[in-house]
Design a protein around this motif. Structure first.
Motif, PDB file in Angstrom:
ATOM      1  N   LYS A  56       0.847  -1.113  -0.096  1.00 43.20           N
ATOM      2  CA  LYS A  56      -0.010  -0.094   0.237  1.00 43.20           C
ATOM      3  C   LYS A  56       0.928   1.239   0.138  1.00 43.20           C
ATOM      4  O   LYS A  56       2.011   1.286   0.637  1.00 43.20           O
ATOM      5  CB  LYS A  56      -0.692   0.096   1.382  1.00 43.20           C
ATOM      6  N   GLY A  88       4.090   5.375  -4.655  1.00 39.79           N
ATOM      7  CA  GLY A  88       3.551   4.719  -5.567  1.00 39.79           C
ATOM      8  C   GLY A  88       4.635   4.250  -6.909  1.00 39.79           C
ATOM      9  O   GLY A  88       5.591   3.750  -6.432  1.00 39.79           O
ATOM     10  N   ASP A 102      -3.222   3.729  -1.310  1.00 40.00           N
ATOM     11  CA  ASP A 102      -3.578   2.904  -2.604  1.00 40.00           C
ATOM     12  C   ASP A 102      -2.972   1.499  -2.729  1.00 40.00           C
ATOM     13  O   ASP A 102      -1.608   1.696  -2.240  1.00 40.00           O
ATOM     14  CB  ASP A 102      -3.332   3.728  -3.785  1.00 40.00           C
ATOM     15  N   GLN A 103      -3.209   0.481  -3.136  1.00 43.01           N
ATOM     16  CA  GLN A 103      -2.989  -0.767  -3.095  1.00 43.01           C
ATOM     17  C   GLN A 103      -2.155  -0.784  -4.504  1.00 43.01           C
ATOM     18  O   GLN A 103      -2.436  -0.517  -5.488  1.00 43.01           O
ATOM     19  CB  GLN A 103      -3.801  -1.846  -3.244  1.00 43.01           C
TER      20      GLN A 103
END
Length: 477
Positions: A352, A437, A357-358
């Motif tokens: 995560k 990310g 967010d995954q």
């Protein structure tokens, strides 16, 4: 305490009247970094107080690490500065020499159509709790902001842009190739920055001496809006492509090998041999696997602040940085808080992001966590991302091993890592999973499979432009 006593105490704390120094300054974000930008010709006037001006503007040193009274952000990626100008502006008999290689201000050499440059980029890492600015490193993220600032400030003139565009009045969406030389190394990168034509009753702002105008002017400026997004930066902006040519293998691998062993002492007194890869694509980076340092995966995937708070691991990483730097005489000679950097690598895995967010393992080639100036970077420095891409091209490197192991475990190749043919050369993209990310860089491979260039995309925006007040009483003596 009575009201009159409070007023009396306040009056006693008033220093002798002194007007603050006003520095013409600009504040930009470039990639996932942010910094104070100054024009070479404006900053030159501060003579021996140049360092003091930047330190005060950033609010350093701050023992609490917040830089509460200035423009610093309390972490290394948000405590930076850049001095931008045209070739030749850094040389004058009237003020001290600016930091950097002397040839960067050679006007005749800069005019060379093949090997010349348009803009001189002097980067400074501003300490949060210290007073000495580190001019010996660079920031790949802020290159995007340097390109935008060079146009905004007039280092790249309207005449130059118009000569390039050769378009009638109206819209223009071309990409201007700006050659930027890094003062610390003399390396030249090309920033491809989108332009658009606007009309205004004001001329471009080139500083406090810009003459006002009542006529409508048409001019080109760096595009502000677009659809490009990068992890760690909310919103979308115009894309700026950064192209970095790479020197020979010996320069990219300062130790002479894609993989070396160093001896590192743990806190319990044990000393063990650890494999590392030392790669330099503008700033040296030491790659080490999480497994070799016995870093648990859950700690690696946690928020960077948690890893920062793990004192034993951070001390171990600093030991890796110090011992890894000794693999190269040049890297060790130039050892500083900013360089080399350390990057922990791990085979790709689902996690995560810091935003919640995954991130799917199939969307990346490997997991990374970068250490910059003693802290875990909240994303990844652009120079480290470039080094990851270059290291992936060297068989047996720590990065290559992590990518291969990730493919073996998941039994499927990552879509991002597929090589594409581009004429006589191949372009291989590498995507890393970083705290915020995914980030991607591409490496161009020569005929023998060696890395010859790096390309990555960043965005930038101007946050403010005006003056920074620096009270004389707060400046260093």
């Amino acid at each position: 305490m009575s009201a009159s006593a409070v007023v009396g105490a306040a009056r006693s704390g008033i220093a002798a009247a002194a007007a603050p120094q006003q520095i013409s300054a600009h504040f930009y974000r470039g990639g996932t970094s942010r910094g104070l930008f100054l024009r070479t010709q404006d900053f030159a006037a501060y003579n021996s107080r140049q360092r003091d001006a930047i330190i005060c503007a950033a609010s350093s040193p701050d023992p609490d690490g917040r830089q509460i009274s200035g423009l610093g952000g309390g972490v290394s990626s948000l405590s930076k500065c850049a001095i931008i100008g045209s070739p030749g502006e850094g040389i004058s008999p009237f003020y001290p020499a600016f930091p950097g290689h002397r040839h960067i201000d050679d006007v005749e050499k800069s005019k060379d159509p093949r090997n010349g440059w348009d803009v001189v980029y002097r980067f400074g890492q501003v300490p949060i709790q210290g007073t000495e600015i580190d001019w010996g490193s660079t920031c790949g993220n802020l290159v995007a902001a340097a390109a935008m600032f060079a146009i905004d400030s007039g280092s790249i003139t309207q005449n130059t842009l118009e000569a390039f565009a050769k378009e009638p009045k109206g819209s223009y969406d071309g990409m201007y190739p700006m050659r930027i030389i890094a003062a610390n190394s003399g390396n030249i990168v090309t920033a491809h920055i989108p332009l658009h034509r606007i009309q205004s009753r004001s001329l471009p702002d080139y500083g406090p001496n810009t003459a006002p105008s009542h006529s409508i002017h048409h001019f080109l400026q760096a595009a502000r809006t677009g659809t490009a997004r990068i992890a760690g930066v909310p919103g979308s902006y115009a894309p700026i492509s950064i192209e970095t040519p790479l020197p020979d293998r010996a320069s990219i691998l300062p130790s002479g090998s894609a993989r070396n062993q160093i001896n590192v002492a743990f806190d319990d007194g044990r000393s063990t041999a650890i494999d590392v890869s030392l790669v330099d694509c503008g700033l040296p980076v030491i790659f080490v696997s999480a497994a070799s340092l016995l870093i648990p995966l859950d700690l690696l995937m946690a928020h960077p602040a948690e890893l920062d708070a793990h004192a034993l691991t951070m001390r171990l990483l600093e030991a890796v940085r110090r011992e890894g730097a000794k693999l190269s005489e040049k890297v060790w000679t130039n050892f500083s808080p900013s360089a080399p950097k350390v990057c922990i690598v791990h085979p790709r895995t689902v996690y995560k992001s810091s935003g919640g967010d995954q991130v799917d393992q199939r969307d990346m080639d490997l997991l990374v966590r970068s250490i910059s100036v003693g802290n875990v970077h909240r994303t990844i420095p652009a120079t480290t991302l470039s080094a990851v891409a270059a290291a992936s091209a060297f068989v047996g490197s720590v990065v290559d091993e992590a990518i291969a192991l990730g493919r073996l475990i998941s039994a499927s190749p990552a879509p991002a890592s597929q090589a594409k043919s581009q004429g006589k050369k191949d372009v291989q993209s590498v995507t890393v999973g970083q705290p915020a990310g995914l980030s991607t860089a591409s490496v161009t491979l020569g005929m023998a499979g060696e890395p010859v260039g790096i390309v990555y995309m960043r965005t930038a925006n101007r946050i403010m432009h005006g003056w920074v007040d620096v009270p004389p009483s707060q400046c260093l003596s």
